[in-house]
Design a protein around this motif. Structure first.
Motif, PDB file in Angstrom:
ATOM      1  N   PHE A 152       8.113   9.385   7.170  1.00 28.25           N
ATOM      2  CA  PHE A 152       8.292   8.411   6.044  1.00 28.25           C
ATOM      3  C   PHE A 152       8.532   9.807   5.010  1.00 28.25           C
ATOM      4  CE2 PHE A 152       7.672   6.708   1.615  1.00 28.25           C
ATOM      5  CZ  PHE A 152       9.630   6.637   1.301  1.00 28.25           C
ATOM      6  N   LEU A 153       7.472   9.908   4.943  1.00 25.62           N
ATOM      7  CA  LEU A 153       6.996  11.186   3.686  1.00 25.62           C
ATOM      8  C   LEU A 153       8.246  12.348   4.200  1.00 25.62           C
ATOM      9  CD1 LEU A 153       4.029   9.950   2.952  1.00 25.62           C
ATOM     10  CD2 LEU A 153       5.142  11.172   0.724  1.00 25.62           C
ATOM     11  N   MET A 200      17.770   9.368  11.296  1.00 24.04           N
ATOM     12  CA  MET A 200      16.181  10.129  10.761  1.00 24.04           C
ATOM     13  C   MET A 200      16.119  11.802  10.974  1.00 24.04           C
ATOM     14  SD  MET A 200      12.980   7.422  10.973  1.00 24.04           S
ATOM     15  CE  MET A 200      12.540   6.695  12.253  1.00 24.04           C
ATOM     16  N   MET A 209       8.525  -3.693   4.518  1.00 22.17           N
ATOM     17  CA  MET A 209       8.403  -4.435   5.451  1.00 22.17           C
ATOM     18  C   MET A 209       8.255  -5.776   5.165  1.00 22.17           C
ATOM     19  SD  MET A 209       5.200  -2.274   6.766  1.00 22.17           S
ATOM     20  CE  MET A 209       4.398  -3.033   7.893  1.00 22.17           C
ATOM     21  N   ALA A 216       3.980   6.891  10.967  1.00 18.60           N
ATOM     22  CA  ALA A 216       5.083   6.098  10.605  1.00 18.60           C
ATOM     23  C   ALA A 216       4.979   6.109   8.956  1.00 18.60           C
ATOM     24  CB  ALA A 216       5.292   4.353  10.038  1.00 18.60           C
ATOM     25  N   ALA A 217       4.071   6.797   8.667  1.00 20.99           N
ATOM     26  CA  ALA A 217       4.056   7.193   7.170  1.00 20.99           C
ATOM     27  C   ALA A 217       4.140   8.470   7.049  1.00 20.99           C
ATOM     28  CB  ALA A 217       2.655   6.243   6.863  1.00 20.99           C
ATOM     29  N   LEU A 264      11.763   2.270  10.554  1.00 21.14           N
ATOM     30  CA  LEU A 264      10.119   2.481  10.636  1.00 21.14           C
ATOM     31  C   LEU A 264       9.796   1.469   9.926  1.00 21.14           C
ATOM     32  CD1 LEU A 264      10.199   6.293   8.296  1.00 21.14           C
ATOM     33  CD2 LEU A 264       9.277   5.293  10.916  1.00 21.14           C
ATOM     34  N   LYS A 319       7.634   2.333  -0.698  1.00 13.48           N
ATOM     35  CA  LYS A 319       8.581   2.036   0.277  1.00 13.48           C
ATOM     36  C   LYS A 319       8.393   1.282   1.567  1.00 13.48           C
ATOM     37  CE  LYS A 319      13.008   3.222  -0.083  1.00 13.48           C
ATOM     38  NZ  LYS A 319      14.206   4.365   0.287  1.00 13.48           N
ATOM     39  N   ILE A 320       7.647   1.530   2.423  1.00 13.55           N
ATOM     40  CA  ILE A 320       7.544   0.791   4.382  1.00 13.55           C
ATOM     41  C   ILE A 320       7.126  -0.034   3.765  1.00 13.55           C
ATOM     42  CG2 ILE A 320       6.345   1.500   6.055  1.00 13.55           C
ATOM     43  CD1 ILE A 320       6.850   4.083   5.950  1.00 13.55           C
ATOM     44  N   HIS A 321       6.154  -0.222   3.200  1.00 12.39           N
ATOM     45  CA  HIS A 321       5.401  -1.535   2.951  1.00 12.39           C
ATOM     46  C   HIS A 321       6.258  -2.232   1.893  1.00 12.39           C
ATOM     47  CE1 HIS A 321       2.391   0.785   3.544  1.00 12.39           C
ATOM     48  NE2 HIS A 321       2.152  -0.195   4.802  1.00 12.39           N
ATOM     49  N   VAL A 373       0.033   4.894  14.842  1.00 17.37           N
ATOM     50  CA  VAL A 373       0.949   4.847  14.645  1.00 17.37           C
ATOM     51  C   VAL A 373       1.572   3.913  13.810  1.00 17.37           C
ATOM     52  CG1 VAL A 373       1.470   5.104  17.111  1.00 17.37           C
ATOM     53  CG2 VAL A 373       1.735   2.921  16.528  1.00 17.37           C
ATOM     54  N   GLY A 374       1.445   2.944  13.046  1.00 20.33           N
ATOM     55  CA  GLY A 374       1.656   2.227  11.865  1.00 20.33           C
ATOM     56  C   GLY A 374       2.541   3.074  10.490  1.00 20.33           C
ATOM     57  N   SER A 375       2.574   1.941   9.461  1.00 19.10           N
ATOM     58  CA  SER A 375       2.654   2.250   7.926  1.00 19.10           C
ATOM     59  C   SER A 375       1.840   3.220   7.282  1.00 19.10           C
ATOM     60  CB  SER A 375       3.042   1.238   7.461  1.00 19.10           C
ATOM     61  OG  SER A 375       1.836   0.417   7.315  1.00 19.10           O
ATOM     62  N   THR A 376       0.651   3.223   7.941  1.00 19.82           N
ATOM     63  CA  THR A 376      -0.343   4.359   7.007  1.00 19.82           C
ATOM     64  C   THR A 376      -0.604   5.290   7.783  1.00 19.82           C
ATOM     65  OG1 THR A 376      -2.095   2.882   8.065  1.00 19.82           O
ATOM     66  CG2 THR A 376      -1.196   2.126   5.805  1.00 19.82           C
ATOM     67  N   ALA A 419       6.637   0.252  12.032  1.00 26.90           N
ATOM     68  CA  ALA A 419       5.315  -0.235  11.869  1.00 26.90           C
ATOM     69  C   ALA A 419       4.676  -1.366  11.431  1.00 26.90           C
ATOM     70  CB  ALA A 419       5.422  -0.050  10.216  1.00 26.90           C
ATOM     71  N   ARG A 422       1.015  -1.041  -0.295  1.00 27.22           N
ATOM     72  CA  ARG A 422      -0.138  -0.334  -0.357  1.00 27.22           C
ATOM     73  C   ARG A 422       0.385   1.159  -0.233  1.00 27.22           C
ATOM     74  NH1 ARG A 422      -3.718  -1.098   5.295  1.00 27.22           N
ATOM     75  NH2 ARG A 422      -1.388  -1.892   5.809  1.00 27.22           N
ATOM     76  N   ASP A 423       0.385   2.531   0.035  1.00 24.21           N
ATOM     77  CA  ASP A 423       0.826   3.239  -0.233  1.00 24.21           C
ATOM     78  C   ASP A 423       1.303   4.073   1.720  1.00 24.21           C
ATOM     79  OD1 ASP A 423       1.951   4.866  -2.622  1.00 24.21           O
ATOM     80  OD2 ASP A 423      -0.716   5.536  -2.837  1.00 24.21           O
ATOM     81  N   PRO A 424       2.314   4.496   1.753  1.00 25.73           N
ATOM     82  CA  PRO A 424       3.629   4.751   1.043  1.00 25.73           C
ATOM     83  C   PRO A 424       4.627   3.596   1.088  1.00 25.73           C
ATOM     84  CG  PRO A 424       4.212   5.816   2.941  1.00 25.73           C
ATOM     85  CD  PRO A 424       2.369   5.061   3.207  1.00 25.73           C
TER      86      PRO A 424
END
Lengths: 306, 302
Positions: B166-167, B95, A44, B162-163, A120, A39-41, B156-159, A124, A35-37
């Motif tokens: 990252f951005l 970071m 993972m 943390a997203a 990250l 690169k993180i996914h 807190v997660g990847s969307t 995540a 999914r977006d973003p």
């Protein structure tokens, strides 16, 4: 067993592992989609789907089925445990920690995605493991899911993985005169055994096990957790990097204290044997047919070559 | 409603809550073997001058729907733990590379990068553990607790956060709105929603809390950026622009103030839907006004 009218075929561990690992891999692939973003996914997924042996998730599923549950009840927890395991590897490999370039025969996460993304991606995965159990566990009472979440959380933090890692870091550079077996055991009971314990205990809780069953399986898991590490230490001394898929002899180079260093190879092997026996004793009293996978897993952990 | 807000004594309300929250957090992280990691965690979680905005938001939202304050404390503390974990990791050399936070050395400056990573890794699960083991089961049904855990994990997660982080690191050309929403709106949203969940708010009310919390979180940060811009040297401003960090740095003060006004209006509009709860909604209005006007310094509260 011979007295039974229709003798069942002997338990085939290899096909059991292949079948369970495939289910786990499929579930992990579905759970962490791209999914977006992106690169993180990607990061993972890179480490999560790197094809580990899936020992922890299989333990979780086997414990669930041992106490009478069905696979699907424990699958989200099995995936969660593997996410946590992966997250701890990603963070452990970072330059400020163990500084490893190679993991499971592939470049480590931070080598591919950079340190920032690796931190990250680990965070995540950690967060997502909890969300995944909380949201997708089917046919289990909320009370049991909550209990499982508490167990998992405990296994990661300062009473689990992190405690082991901290004492391990603090022990670096200390010689074997300054580190005794008690300290070594603390490190491994936390760094390795805690998550194996969580895998088994989560499976038992979600599968509907009673308190006595859960505690028996907890003890089983602690034994095989320590066993896992003793065998790992022995392999690090006796196998090459190519055979292991990671840098061998690293413990010696880093002057890390290991079981072979503290008690010698022979005594380490005896210790491993004792742990295996103790683990299997915990399974006496369960249906032998249903206990077969866990017995075979204990044998596998004791006898693995990599 | 503006009358309610001006009558409400936010300073006293907030000060009292900070005291209670700090006491809870202090007890939640006792020092055990290995001491070092507990000390590193305590250093960031119990940092002096912390505003405790997420826990205060959570407790207030819970009380709006008649929830017991005792039901909300464990989750409130958990929010502060996961928030601290995110900040510790955000400050790391790889970071944002911030050697200081709130005028104090960052966690890694004091304890080393390895311990800072581990302190963060331990604080995330401690938050969940704290909720599970400390929430009074007679006050909150397990089903609600599961939704709270999922909400925090998502935030807190990847969307979520943390997203955002990252951005921000990637620094794309039009990323500032997204980064601010994720890094600052997410925590406000999650805090308000958790309070509502604990008290059994219905879905429509949760959606309102979601939009309200997000607006307040972003509003607070936009105003922060404006205030910082006014005190920063030009070189620092230039640095921030390059990184795409600050809303003001990219769009200028005038546009930022316009956005702030819109956020304030949006947040207040959401609260107008809670009129049936009477005076209990007053603290939530006062948070909006505080985020926009900064009538007092929260750092002076404790």
């Amino acid at each position: 067993r011979q007295d039974q009218n229709e003798p069942k075929p002997p338990f085939n561990f290899k096909s059991y592992m292949v079948q369970k690992a495939n289910s786990v891999n499929q579930a992990l692939d579905d759970a962490v989609s791209l999914r977006d973003p992106q690169k993180i996914h990607e990061a993972m997924r890179y480490s999560l789907l790197a094809g580990g042996k899936r020992v922890r998730p299989v333990l979780c599923l086997a414990a669930c089925e041992l106490v009478g549950g069905i696979e699907s009840m424990a699958m989200p927890a099995a995936c969660a445990v593997e996410m946590i395991h992966t997250m701890s590897l990603i963070h452990d490999d970072l330059p400020c920690m163990d500084n490893d370039d190679l993991r499971r025969g592939k470049p480590t996460n931070h080598k591919v995605f950079g340190e920032d993304v690796a931190v990250l991606a680990g965070d995540a995965l950690l967060a997502f493991s909890f969300e995944h159990i909380a949201v997708t566990t089917p046919n289990v009472t909320p009370a049991r899911i909550i209990r499982a979440i508490g167990e998992l959380a405990k296994a990661i933090g300062t009473e689990g993985l992190v405690a082991g890692q901290v004492v391990d870091i603090n022990s670096e550079g200390l010689g074997s005169e300054q580190i005794d077996l008690q300290r070594l055991e603390f490190i491994h009971l936390h760094k390795t055994a805690a998550l194996l314990e969580a895998a088994v205990v989560l499976g038992a809780i979600l599968g509907g096990g009673n308190d006595a069953e859960v505690e028996k399986l907890r003890k089983f898991a602690r034994c095989i957790g320590l066993l896992f590490q003793v065998v790992d230490d022995i392999l690090d001394v006796t196998m090459s990097s190519k055979e292991l898929g990671k840098t061998a002899g690293k413990d010696l180079v880093a002057d890390k204290v290991t079981y072979p260093k503290l008690m010698g190879i022979e005594k380490s092997r005896e210790f491993a044997e004792k742990l295996k026996k103790e683990a299997k004793e915990q399974l006496v009293g369960f249906d032998p047919q249903k206990a077969a996978p866990l017995i075979a897993l204990a044998e596998y952990i004791a006898n693995r070559r990599s | 409603s503006s009358k309610l807000s001006t009558q409400f004594d936010l300073k006293t309300y907030w000060t009292n809550l900070i005291g209670e929250i700090n006491e809870n957090l202090d007890q939640a992280i006792p020092v055990k073997y290995p001491d070092q990691i507990y000390e590193a965690m305590r250093y960031s979680v119990l940092a002096k001058g912390a505003k405790r905005a997420p826990p205060v938001m959570c407790i207030t939202a819970c009380e709006l729907f008649g929830g017991d304050r005792l039901a909300a404390f464990p989750t409130a503390c958990a929010l502060e733990m996961v928030h601290a974990a995110s900040l510790i990791h955000d400050d790391l050399p790889c970071m944002d590379n911030d050697p200081f936070r709130r005028g104090q050395p960052s966690n890694h400056t004091n304890y080393g990068v390895d311990m800072a990573i581990l302190a963060g890794d331990a604080l995330f699960p401690l938050g969940f553990q704290h909720i599970v083991s400390h929430t009074p089961s007679d006050l909150v049904p397990e089903q609600r607790l599961l939704r709270v855990i999922a909400e925090i994990a998502r935030a807190v997660g990847s969307t979520g956060m943390a997203a955002g982080q990252f951005l921000e690191l990637e620094g794309g050309p039009n990323s500032v709105e997204f980064v601010q929403e994720k890094k600052f709106g997410e925590m406000g949203e999650c805090s308000a929603v958790c309070g509502g969940l604990l008290a059994g708010a219905d879905d429509d009310e949760l959606q309102r809390l979601r939009r309200y919390g997000r607006a307040v979180g972003v509003l607070y940060q936009v105003i922060n950026d404006v205030l910082e811009e006014k005190t920063m040297k030009s070189k620092e401003i230039e640095d921030n622009k390059k990184k795409g960090k600050s809303y003001v740095g990219i769009y200028g003060i005038e546009k930022a103030m316009k956005v702030a006004e819109e956020l304030r209006a949006q947040a207040r509009k959401e609260l107008d839907g809670f009129q049936k709860y009477g005076e209990k909604v007053a603290p939530l209005y006062s948070f909006v006004d505080y985020a926009a006007d900064r009538g007092f310094r929260v750092g002076d509260l404790n």
